[in-house]
Design a protein around this motif. Structure first.
Motif, short mmCIF file in Angstrom:
data_model
loop_
_atom_site.label_atom_id
_atom_site.label_comp_id
_atom_site.label_asym_id
_atom_site.label_seq_id
_atom_site.Cartn_x
_atom_site.Cartn_y
_atom_site.Cartn_z
N TYR A 2 -8.09 -0.23 3.83
CA TYR A 2 -6.89 -0.43 4.66
C TYR A 2 -6.22 -1.75 4.25
O TYR A 2 -6.78 -2.82 4.44
CB TYR A 2 -7.30 -0.45 6.15
CG TYR A 2 -7.86 0.89 6.57
CD1 TYR A 2 -7.03 1.86 7.10
CD2 TYR A 2 -9.21 1.18 6.39
CE1 TYR A 2 -7.53 3.10 7.46
CE2 TYR A 2 -9.72 2.43 6.73
CZ TYR A 2 -8.88 3.38 7.27
OH TYR A 2 -9.39 4.61 7.60
N LYS A 3 -5.03 -1.60 3.67
CA LYS A 3 -4.37 -2.75 3.05
C LYS A 3 -3.60 -3.61 4.07
O LYS A 3 -2.90 -3.07 4.94
CB LYS A 3 -3.40 -2.24 1.99
CG LYS A 3 -2.87 -3.31 1.10
CD LYS A 3 -2.09 -2.69 -0.04
CE LYS A 3 -1.41 -3.77 -0.85
NZ LYS A 3 -0.55 -3.21 -1.86
N VAL A 5 -0.59 -5.50 4.75
CA VAL A 5 0.73 -5.56 4.10
C VAL A 5 1.51 -6.82 4.51
O VAL A 5 2.44 -7.22 3.83
CB VAL A 5 1.58 -4.29 4.34
CG1 VAL A 5 0.94 -3.09 3.68
CG2 VAL A 5 1.80 -4.02 5.83
N GLN A 18 -0.48 -7.02 9.65
CA GLN A 18 0.11 -5.67 9.67
C GLN A 18 -0.66 -4.89 8.63
O GLN A 18 -0.73 -5.28 7.46
CB GLN A 18 1.60 -5.74 9.33
CG GLN A 18 2.28 -4.39 9.42
CD GLN A 18 3.75 -4.47 9.05
OE1 GLN A 18 4.23 -5.52 8.59
NE2 GLN A 18 4.46 -3.39 9.22
N GLN A 20 -1.82 -1.19 6.74
CA GLN A 20 -1.46 0.19 6.42
C GLN A 20 -2.57 1.11 6.94
O GLN A 20 -3.70 1.07 6.45
CB GLN A 20 -1.34 0.32 4.89
CG GLN A 20 -0.62 1.55 4.42
CD GLN A 20 0.89 1.41 4.57
OE1 GLN A 20 1.44 0.42 4.13
NE2 GLN A 20 1.53 2.38 5.20
N PRO A 22 -1.88 4.84 8.40
CA PRO A 22 -0.96 5.85 8.93
C PRO A 22 -1.56 6.75 10.01
O PRO A 22 -0.89 7.06 10.99
CB PRO A 22 -0.58 6.68 7.70
CG PRO A 22 -1.05 5.94 6.51
CD PRO A 22 -2.05 4.93 6.94
N TYR A 52 2.20 -0.68 16.89
CA TYR A 52 2.00 0.38 15.90
C TYR A 52 3.35 0.94 15.53
O TYR A 52 4.26 1.01 16.35
CB TYR A 52 1.07 1.47 16.46
CG TYR A 52 1.39 1.86 17.87
CD1 TYR A 52 0.81 1.17 18.93
CD2 TYR A 52 2.30 2.89 18.15
CE1 TYR A 52 1.13 1.50 20.24
CE2 TYR A 52 2.61 3.22 19.46
CZ TYR A 52 2.02 2.52 20.50
OH TYR A 52 2.34 2.83 21.79
N GLY A 56 6.41 3.93 9.80
CA GLY A 56 6.00 3.09 8.68
C GLY A 56 4.51 3.22 8.37
O GLY A 56 4.05 2.76 7.32
N GLY A 57 3.75 3.80 9.29
CA GLY A 57 2.32 4.00 9.06
C GLY A 57 1.49 2.73 9.13
O GLY A 57 0.45 2.61 8.48
N THR A 58 1.95 1.76 9.95
CA THR A 58 1.18 0.52 10.05
C THR A 58 0.80 0.20 11.49
O THR A 58 1.45 0.65 12.43
CB THR A 58 1.98 -0.69 9.48
OG1 THR A 58 3.20 -0.83 10.22
CG2 THR A 58 2.29 -0.51 8.00
N GLU A 78 -2.31 -11.23 2.44
CA GLU A 78 -1.50 -10.06 2.13
C GLU A 78 -1.96 -9.46 0.82
O GLU A 78 -2.19 -10.19 -0.15
CB GLU A 78 -0.03 -10.48 1.96
CG GLU A 78 0.71 -10.55 3.28
CD GLU A 78 2.14 -11.07 3.13
OE1 GLU A 78 2.60 -11.68 4.09
OE2 GLU A 78 2.75 -10.87 2.06
N SER A 81 -7.65 -5.89 1.28
CA SER A 81 -7.94 -4.69 2.07
C SER A 81 -9.18 -4.87 2.91
O SER A 81 -10.07 -5.67 2.59
CB SER A 81 -8.13 -3.49 1.13
OG SER A 81 -6.92 -3.20 0.49
#
Ligand code: FAD
Ligand code: FES
Ligand code: MG
Length: 282
Positions: A2-3, A5, A18, A20, A22, A52, A56-58, A78, A81
């Motif tokens: 899970y990155k 961002v 924040q 990623q 989704p 959420y 944007g899936g974040t 940033e 992961s």
């Protein structure tokens, strides 16, 4: 994986990621949380989904560096992961039109109360929010809380912003001065939530708190998060984390939160002792 961002420092030792994620973003509701593990040797820790974005899936997580794992998390940047992010977990907040609602966030609890205040406002409630921190520098999300509240009260322990003192001082005035408070929702340190519960009890104002006991699996299997509510054992991860504040057995909550203090202290000491060569220790 899970990155991360985006990363922001909101206040000293309070950071926002924040991330990623989704599938979690698509299903998250106010009041829910995730359990994360930084890497394969990391412990599992729960963090509230502070916001959420399904499109944007974040998801947004806000955390206070309280011990080893949150300190390790705070060092991520940033582009880094996280190995596991499980969620959304827990029952969502009960959002409906109550009437006049007071939303209280203390310390890092400000992040957790934000999506609930926003949802309660969107549901047509009159929302009065009270947020409190140690000092001006520890306040965050002030503007966003203002946007979702009909009125926003700020307190700091030292008086450097807003009213000097605790959130309970403002709540006391509201309880005495205003008729028809239909709901109080409070999220913050256990001592704050307990004080809120004791204040509203004589006024018989429905009061909800989000309990934060130690959690391990977050899915009701390990029993680590058990709390006593209304004389019954409840697992905060699946039966909560929100409960009727007037039914919570507060001494048990406070006692269980302190259970692993020695181990937690040692974990931080080991972390700093080994900080020059942590890469080799893993
Ligand atoms: P440690 O030194 O290990 O512990 C410091 C203190 O944190 C402990 O005394 C204990 O009270 C608590 N804690 C430790 N391990 C756990 C655990 N596995 N589960 C729960 N509490 C623990 N914190 C935030 O900063 N932001 C949030 O949005 C947030 N949301 C939460 C939502 C829920 C449902 C729960 C139960 C807790 C939440 N917390 C949140 C608390 C957060 O999980 C702890 O601060 C974190 O686990 C501390 O880990 P640590 O290793 O850094 O500190
Ligand atoms: Fe294991 Fe709740 S965290 S039962
Ligand atoms: Mg820990």
């Amino acid at each position: 994986m899970y990155k991360i961002v985006a990363k922001k420092v909101l206040a000293p030792a309070i950071k926002q990621f924040q991330i990623q994620a989704p599938e979690i973003a698509a299903r998250a509701r106010p009041g829910q949380f995730v359990v994360l593990r930084i890497d394969e040797k990391g412990e599992r820790i729960p963090l509230t989904i502070a916001d959420y974005d399904p499109k944007g899936g974040t998801v947004i997580l806000v955390f206070q560096e309280a011990g080893r794992t949150t300190m390790e998390l705070g060092r991520l940047e940033e582009g880094d992961s996280i190995l596991d992010l499980v969620g959304p977990l827990g029952k969502p907040s009960e959002i409906r039109r109550y009437g006049k609602v007071i939303c209280i966030g203390g310390g890092v609890g400000i992040a957790a109360i934000y999506p609930i205040a926003r949802a309660l406002k969107e549901a047509g409630n009159e929302v009065v929010s009270i947020i409190g921190a140690r000092c001006r520098d520890h306040l965050f999300l002030v503007e966003k809380m203002g946007e979702v509240s009909d009125a926003l009260e700020i307190t700091t322990d030292d008086g450097s912003a807003g009213r000097k003192g605790f959130v309970t001082g403002v709540l006391q005035d509201l309880l005495v001065g205003e008729e028809g408070i239909d709901l109080v929702v409070a999220i913050g340190p256990p001592a704050m939530m307990r004080a809120v519960a004791e204040l509203t009890r004589p006024y018989r104002v429905r009061t909800v708190v989000s309990l934060n006991p130690i959690m391990v699996d977050g899915i009701g299997m390990c029993g680590a998060c058990r709390v006593a509510v209304g004389g019954k054992t409840r697992f905060a991860c699946v039966d909560g984390p929100e409960f009727n504040a007037h039914l919570v057995d507060w001494p048990v909550v406070m006692q269980r939160a302190r259970m692993f203090r020695e181990e937690e202290k040692r974990a931080v000491e080991d972390y700093f002792l080994g900080s020059e060569c942590r890469c080799r220790k893993r």
